[in-house]
Enzyme design. Structure first.
Site, PDB file in Angstrom:
ATOM      1  N   LYS A   1     -13.097  -3.441  -4.578  1.00 25.48           N
ATOM      2  CA  LYS A   1     -13.322  -2.517  -4.637  1.00 25.48           C
ATOM      3  C   LYS A   1     -12.488  -0.308  -4.904  1.00 25.48           C
ATOM      4  CE  LYS A   1     -15.118  -3.210  -0.017  1.00 25.48           C
ATOM      5  NZ  LYS A   1     -13.765  -1.918   0.489  1.00 25.48           N
TER       6      LYS A   1
ATOM      7  N   LYS B   1       0.742  -1.062  -0.131  1.00 26.69           N
ATOM      8  CA  LYS B   1       0.206   0.163  -0.295  1.00 26.69           C
ATOM      9  C   LYS B   1       1.247   1.416   0.373  1.00 26.69           C
ATOM     10  CE  LYS B   1      -4.564  -1.503   1.984  1.00 26.69           C
ATOM     11  NZ  LYS B   1      -5.269  -1.061   2.365  1.00 26.69           N
TER      12      LYS B   1
ATOM     13  N   LYS C   1      -6.780  -9.819  -7.708  1.00 27.68           N
ATOM     14  CA  LYS C   1      -8.444  -9.751  -7.280  1.00 27.68           C
ATOM     15  C   LYS C   1      -9.392  -8.501  -7.572  1.00 27.68           C
ATOM     16  CE  LYS C   1      -8.708  -8.731  -3.011  1.00 27.68           C
ATOM     17  NZ  LYS C   1      -8.414  -9.214  -1.521  1.00 27.68           N
TER      18      LYS C   1
HETATM   19  P1  AMP Z   1     -11.454  -5.214   1.192  1.00 26.84           P
HETATM   20  O1  AMP Z   1     -12.503  -4.847   0.518  1.00 26.84           O
HETATM   21  O2  AMP Z   1     -10.418  -5.236   0.909  1.00 26.84           O
HETATM   22  O3  AMP Z   1     -11.559  -4.201   2.726  1.00 26.84           O
HETATM   23  O4  AMP Z   1     -11.568  -6.724   1.933  1.00 26.84           O
HETATM   24  C1  AMP Z   1     -12.946  -7.150   2.938  1.00 26.84           C
HETATM   25  C2  AMP Z   1     -12.734  -8.739   3.045  1.00 26.84           C
HETATM   26  O5  AMP Z   1     -13.226  -8.970   1.629  1.00 26.84           O
HETATM   27  C3  AMP Z   1     -12.202  -9.747   3.283  1.00 26.84           C
HETATM   28  O6  AMP Z   1     -11.979 -10.610   4.206  1.00 26.84           O
HETATM   29  C4  AMP Z   1     -11.005  -9.489   2.171  1.00 26.84           C
HETATM   30  O7  AMP Z   1     -10.554 -10.941   1.797  1.00 26.84           O
HETATM   31  C5  AMP Z   1     -12.994 -10.000   1.195  1.00 26.84           C
HETATM   32  N1  AMP Z   1     -12.562 -10.398  -0.112  1.00 26.84           N
HETATM   33  C6  AMP Z   1     -12.136  -8.189  -0.672  1.00 26.84           C
HETATM   34  N2  AMP Z   1     -11.749  -8.979  -2.157  1.00 26.84           N
HETATM   35  C7  AMP Z   1     -12.057 -10.270  -2.775  1.00 26.84           C
HETATM   36  C8  AMP Z   1     -12.095 -11.116  -3.616  1.00 26.84           C
HETATM   37  N3  AMP Z   1     -11.571 -10.019  -5.042  1.00 26.84           N
HETATM   38  N4  AMP Z   1     -12.000 -12.670  -3.700  1.00 26.84           N
HETATM   39  C9  AMP Z   1     -12.373 -13.072  -2.300  1.00 26.84           C
HETATM   40  N5  AMP Z   1     -12.546 -12.150  -0.786  1.00 26.84           N
HETATM   41  C10 AMP Z   1     -12.357 -10.857  -1.666  1.00 26.84           C
END
Ligand code: AMP
Ligand code: TRP
Length: 334
Positions: free
Chosen positions: A198, A112, A195
């Site tokens: 958002k 990051k 991945k």
């Molecule tokens: P974040 O969007 O990075 O805040 O992630 C929030 C939760 O969603 C965490 O548990 C991540 O591991 C899961 N997550 C985020 N993006 C993905 C993705 N593309 N595939 C699977 N899990 C995801």
């Protein structure tokens, strides 16, 4: 009974990746014997600058999505992190327990911060200490996360161990990650090696849980693929990440294995497959989107749900963090 804790950042609209990788598992965990505590981690969110109005909006939006996906605020505790001051108090103590050398090994910080490490906030650096505090403030022992968070959970165990050692206690228990299956990792619709996120600048790279049926259909139609027909066997997709991803999404939505999906579509091109994938996604996500929009018509109601959750969260965290403060040597609070 054990306690489960997990957190999600209220930055941006939740995606299909968040849903299949995290939220859906949270909903399933509610039906088990353990108590579930789910936190919108707004304090983590501000480790990178957030427009204040947008942060408020997105915190409500994420609450609405979680409720629409089936998080039951009576059964689980759902709240926003900043509303329970125990998180910040324990995080400070952990800032003084964790070693700089430990944080220097965190790969998420390196990713990051990128090249400009001197310019990022100090909050981003100590982010894993706050995450450890989130969990340990509840004596939670089970933490559902994606595999990208495993290193942070190891650190949380190291912090607890050092705290216990330094203050001659056994106060903080070890935590155990509940890692989500590989199949639950959803990749970008534009690049099968990245991945779905958002925060990706391209909206075409992801399905948002608030997308309407037309948007879902259009994004799937335009999703990157290749010109080969779909094969018979899953291992034949090893070098075709985009195809592998779409098959994985369809399998996850239908609750089947990717191999079962391939049996149905082997030999066919992507046209008919994409049509059915879009149909399945719309059937699954349209009701979630509608319920989300419904919750969002009543922001005051959402705030009240989160505030009620915060009171229940504080009732658990307050005595635990007060005891940690006593162990450290702080005089009692008024
Ligand atoms: P974040 O969007 O990075 O805040 O992630 C929030 C939760 O969603 C965490 O548990 C991540 O591991 C899961 N997550 C985020 N993006 C993905 C993705 N593309 N595939 C699977 N899990 C995801
Ligand atoms: N860092 C986690 C993520 O980005 C979110 C998070 C914050 C979390 N505190 C937590 C996850 C405590 C599990 C437990 O996904």
């Amino acid at each position: 009974m054990a306690r489960i804790f997990s957190g999600i950042q209220p930055t941006g609209i939740a995606t299909l990746g968040n849903y299949l990788g995290a939220i859906r598992n949270w909903v399933a965990l509610q039906d088990g014997a353990d108590e579930c505590v789910f936190c919108l981690v707004d304090m983590h969110a501000i480790t990178v600058f957030q427009e204040p109005a947008a942060l408020r909006e997105q915190t409500r939006q994420m609450a609405a999505v979680l409720l629409a996906c089936g998080i039951n605020p009576e059964r689980s505790i759902l709240f926003h992190q900043s509303a329970v001051s125990a998180h910040a108090r324990l995080a400070w103590i952990f800032n003084c327990v964790a070693r700089i050398g430990w944080l220097n090994r965190m790969t998420q910080f390196k990713d990051k911060a990128g090249k400009d490490r001197e310019a990022v906030s100090t909050g981003l650096y100590v982010y894993p200490n706050l995450m450890a505090a989130d969990i340990h403030a509840y004596h939670a022992t089970k933490v559902p996360v994606g595999d990208d968070q495993l290193q942070h959970l190891e650190l949380a165990n190291d912090i607890a161990e050092k705290f216990n050692h330094d203050f001659s206690s056994t106060f903080f228990p070890r935590i155990e990650p509940l890692v989500l299956k590989e199949s639950a990792r959803v990749m970008s619709l534009r690049d099968g090696m990245k991945k779905m996120s958002k925060s990706d600048p391209s909206d075409q790279s992801r399905i948002n849980l608030t997308d309407d049926s037309d948007m879902i259909a259009a994004k799937i139609r335009r999703a990157k693929t290749d010109s080969e027909p779909l094969p018979e066997q899953l291992d034949q997709l090893a070098e075709r990440p985009e195809a592998r991803n779409l098959i994985g999404i369809y399998a996850a939505i239908l609750g089947q294995t990717p191999q079962e999906i391939l049996h149905r579509f082997a030999g066919s091109g992507f046209g008919p497959f994409k049509e059915q994938l879009a149909e399945a996604l719309i059937a699954h996500l349209a009701p979630i989107g509608a319920r989300t929009r419904d919750y969002l018509t009543d922001p005051t109601g959402l705030d009240q749900i989160l505030q009620a959750g915060a009171r229940r969260a504080a009732a658990i965290a307050e005595p635990i963090v007060t005891e940690a403060e006593r162990l450290v040597g702080f005089l009692a609070r008024a």
